[in-house]
Scaffold this motif. Structure first.
Motif, PDB file in Angstrom:
ATOM      1  N   PRO A   1       0.489  -1.377   0.159  1.00 43.57           N
ATOM      2  CA  PRO A   1       0.361   0.406  -0.327  1.00 43.57           C
ATOM      3  C   PRO A   1       1.307   1.164   0.028  1.00 43.57           C
ATOM      4  O   PRO A   1       2.142   1.346   0.429  1.00 43.57           O
ATOM      5  N   GLY A   2       0.666   2.367  -0.390  1.00 42.27           N
ATOM      6  CA  GLY A   2       0.717   3.461  -0.509  1.00 42.27           C
ATOM      7  C   GLY A   2       1.046   3.946   1.022  1.00 42.27           C
ATOM      8  O   GLY A   2       1.392   3.191   2.248  1.00 42.27           O
TER       9      GLY A   2
ATOM     10  N   TRP B   1       1.738  10.248  -5.140  1.00 43.82           N
ATOM     11  CA  TRP B   1       2.086   9.183  -5.416  1.00 43.82           C
ATOM     12  C   TRP B   1       2.100   8.720  -4.682  1.00 43.82           C
ATOM     13  O   TRP B   1       2.141   7.508  -5.131  1.00 43.82           O
TER      14      TRP B   1
ATOM     15  N   ARG C   1       0.421   8.006  -2.377  1.00 46.11           N
ATOM     16  CA  ARG C   1      -0.395   8.077  -1.283  1.00 46.11           C
ATOM     17  C   ARG C   1      -0.771   6.467  -2.244  1.00 46.11           C
ATOM     18  O   ARG C   1      -1.706   5.914  -1.274  1.00 46.11           O
ATOM     19  N   SER C   2       0.060   6.331  -3.123  1.00 44.58           N
ATOM     20  CA  SER C   2      -0.674   4.643  -4.010  1.00 44.58           C
ATOM     21  C   SER C   2       0.769   3.940  -4.161  1.00 44.58           C
ATOM     22  O   SER C   2       0.306   2.818  -4.199  1.00 44.58           O
ATOM     23  N   GLN C   3       1.878   4.948  -3.615  1.00 45.53           N
ATOM     24  CA  GLN C   3       2.785   3.519  -3.901  1.00 45.53           C
ATOM     25  C   GLN C   3       4.389   4.083  -2.757  1.00 45.53           C
ATOM     26  O   GLN C   3       3.588   5.557  -2.838  1.00 45.53           O
TER      27      GLN C   3
END
Length: 176
Positions: free
Chosen positions: A85-86, A153, A155-157
């Protein structure tokens, strides 16, 4: 005479059929009465059956396709692989924000220099990093990005968008 033919033909008389083309006409191939709806119905049934077979074949191949996210979620190998997850909001806010300064030292020949525009780009939005502009510097690798770009970026990676260096591992090492 029949005995001679039987002896010459191996014992069985040959039957020769001859077509009389006068009997064949267009009226022999005409469709009349209830045969028209029957033929149309038969054609529709064949078309429906072929379409159904193609659809079922497509669904079976789609279900077993490796790039299908539904198939990946149900496979046993995806349960063993952890999903990344981020980063959480506190970790993203904890990254250092500095003012961008272009490198002043001369570089070796063949490396990106001050006149190279690729050396001063945010690789997420592909726009120039200007001197004095706020940038976030990622701790493990030192790459610079616009804060808004890299926050979206991260927040997701959980990795650097440029070199894919994991930030979660670096944050865990710093915490210890």
């Amino acid at each position: 005479m029949a005995a001679q033919e039987a002896a010459a033909g191996g014992g069985s008389p040959q039957v020769v059929m001859r077509w009389r083309y006068g009997d064949v006409g267009d009226s022999n191939f005409a469709v009349h009465g209830r045969a028209v709806p029957l033929l149309v119905g038969l054609l529709c049934a064949v078309v429906f059956f072929v379409a159904l077979c193609l659809y079922l074949r497509w669904r079976c191949h789609r279900r077993h396709a490796p790039d299908d996210p539904e198939a990946d979620a149900s496979s046993p190998s995806s349960a063993a692989a952890p999903s990344l997850p981020g980063l959480d909001a506190d970790a993203i806010r904890g990254l250092p924000v500095t003012l961008y300064r272009p490198p002043a030292s001369p570089r070796l020949r063949g490396e990106a220099g001050d006149d190279d525009p690729a050396a001063a780009l945010c690789s997420i939005c592909i726009s120039a990093l200007l001197a004095g502009e706020k940038v976030k510097v990622l701790p493990p690798c030192g790459h610079c990005f616009h804060p808004d770009c890299v926050d979206a970026w991260l927040r997701s990676q959980p990795s650097c968008p440029l070199c894919r260096c994991l930030l979660a591992a670096a944050a865990a090492k710093d915490a210890v």
